[in-house]
Enzyme design. Structure first.
Site, short mmCIF file in Angstrom:
data_model
loop_
_atom_site.label_atom_id
_atom_site.label_comp_id
_atom_site.label_asym_id
_atom_site.label_seq_id
_atom_site.Cartn_x
_atom_site.Cartn_y
_atom_site.Cartn_z
CB CYS A 27 2.70 4.78 7.90
SG CYS A 27 2.63 6.31 7.20
CB ALA B 220 -0.87 7.45 1.33
CE LYS C 132 5.17 -2.69 4.85
NZ LYS C 132 4.52 -1.92 3.77
N PRO D 28 0.76 -1.00 0.08
CG PRO D 28 0.05 -1.03 2.24
CD PRO D 28 0.84 -2.15 1.40
N GLY E 98 6.28 -2.07 -3.57
CA GLY E 98 5.42 -0.56 -3.56
C GLY E 98 6.16 0.08 -4.80
CD GLN F 194 -1.47 -0.74 5.43
OE1 GLN F 194 -1.38 0.52 4.92
NE2 GLN F 194 -0.48 -1.36 5.46
CG ASP G 224 16.09 -1.53 -1.04
OD1 ASP G 224 15.20 -0.51 -1.27
OD2 ASP G 224 16.99 -1.48 -0.43
CG ASN H 186 7.68 -3.67 1.84
OD1 ASN H 186 7.27 -2.71 2.39
ND2 ASN H 186 7.54 -3.56 0.29
#
Length: 331
Positions: free
Chosen positions: A102, A18, A141, A16, A226, A70, A204, A202
């Site tokens: 986040c 934003a 996450k 996810p 992402g 999420q 790179d 998650n």
């Protein structure tokens, strides 16, 4: 890959982001072979207080499923209420993901996102409250930690497992790194060794080979991509091709530009032309990055407000690319 009692057809997730992983982009990534899409993060307070903008973020299209919603927040009672009263009856949502990764200042200043990693006891209460209230698998996450002096991702991941989470996604950077520096894939391996539930890596993954390398190095059960998918949803198709023992195919300029135009038209359909055009400017720049004269095209798009005008420009741009290519072949 199984997450709780839910089966995902492959090992690939859309991480996810934003302002990026909106409905239109998720549909496109699903078409390219992602196993699970994940919405932009949604405020549980926004859902609780029936905020219209928040409500639009929870819109799901059958074409993108399976999908994980999420959510973020730091009050266990409100998180549980939203899961039970607002999400349990949603047949279009397949999983719930709790954001504890986040790094954005406006998120962490309220104790949400990665700030929860500084309070393991609250994190445990929060995860368990959602798990107990939800009739869908709940995932979490996280990051590696808050900063270099507070590396507690393994601890938080074990708390998540003990609290009933069905899987954990690990962004292998600390909060203070944001998205800079290298992701610590070895830390993903540490989390994987500590847990029995699936661990999603998650960080790179910018080309298809990176995904296979991460899985090989860390033993993770799947990967979440992402930034590597921005302007490049074909990365999911290419990873699946590699996993099948095939050579990954590169999209042609025609496929890239035709997809970007369809993406823009979908965003304008979902959000209206004025908002859609403005939001797509960055997306279109990502699509054409690296192509001949792309900076000139990007600058022209940034002055345009009419989607038909942008579409005409992109079609003209494609034609010029084809003509230049044909000329090079003739020389």
């Amino acid at each position: 890959m199984n997450i709780g009692n839910f089966h995902i057809e492959n090992k690939l997730m859309l991480a996810p982001m934003a302002g990026v992983t909106d409905l239109a982009f998720r549909i496109i990534c699903k078409e390219m072979g992602v196993g699970l899409t994940v919405t932009e993060m949604v405020s549980v307070k926004g859902i609780y207080y029936k905020d219209k903008k928040t409500d639009s973020l929870t819109t799901i299209d059958p074409r993108e499923r399976p999908v994980s919603l999420q959510i973020f927040g730091s009050e266990p009672d409100i998180m549980a209420h939203v899961a039970r009263e607002n999400l349990n009856d949603r047949k279009d949502i397949d999983l719930i993901d709790i954001n504890m990764g986040c790094p954005a200042p406006k998120i962490v200043k309220n104790g949400d996102g990665s700030a929860l990693m500084k309070d393991p006891k609250l994190a445990a209460r929060l995860i368990k409250s959602v798990v107990d209230a939800s009739n869908k698998p709940v995932t979490v996450k996280i990051r590696k930690g808050w900063d270099k002096d507070s590396i507690n991702g393994v601890e938080i991941a074990k708390i998540a497992e003990d609290s009933g989470a069905a899987a954990v996604t690990v962004h292998a950077r600390t909060r203070d790194m944001f998205y800079s520096g290298e992701a610590d894939w070895d830390y993903i391996a540490s989390v994987k060794c500590a847990l029995k539930i699936p661990v999603i890596g998650n960080g790179d993954i910018f080309k298809a080979q990176d995904a296979l390398l991460m899985m090989e190095r860390t033993g993770c059960d799947g990967v979440a991509i992402g930034r590597g998918a921005m302007g490049n949803p074909w990365i999911f198709r290419q990873i699946n091709q590699l996993l099948e023992g095939k050579n990954p195919d590169k999209p042609s300029p025609a496929e890239v530009l035709e997809t970007s135009i369809r993406h823009m038209n979908m965003v304008c359909e979902f959000k209206g032309e004025r908002i859609g055009v403005r939001e797509m400017r960055k997306q279109l720049a990502w699509y054409i990055k690296g192509m001949k004269n792309s900076n000139e095209i990007k600058n022209r798009i940034n002055t345009m407000e009419d989607k038909n005008e942008i579409e005409s420009l992109l079609k003209e741009y494609l034609q010029n690319l084809i003509e230049d290519d044909n000329l090079q072949e003739a020389l």
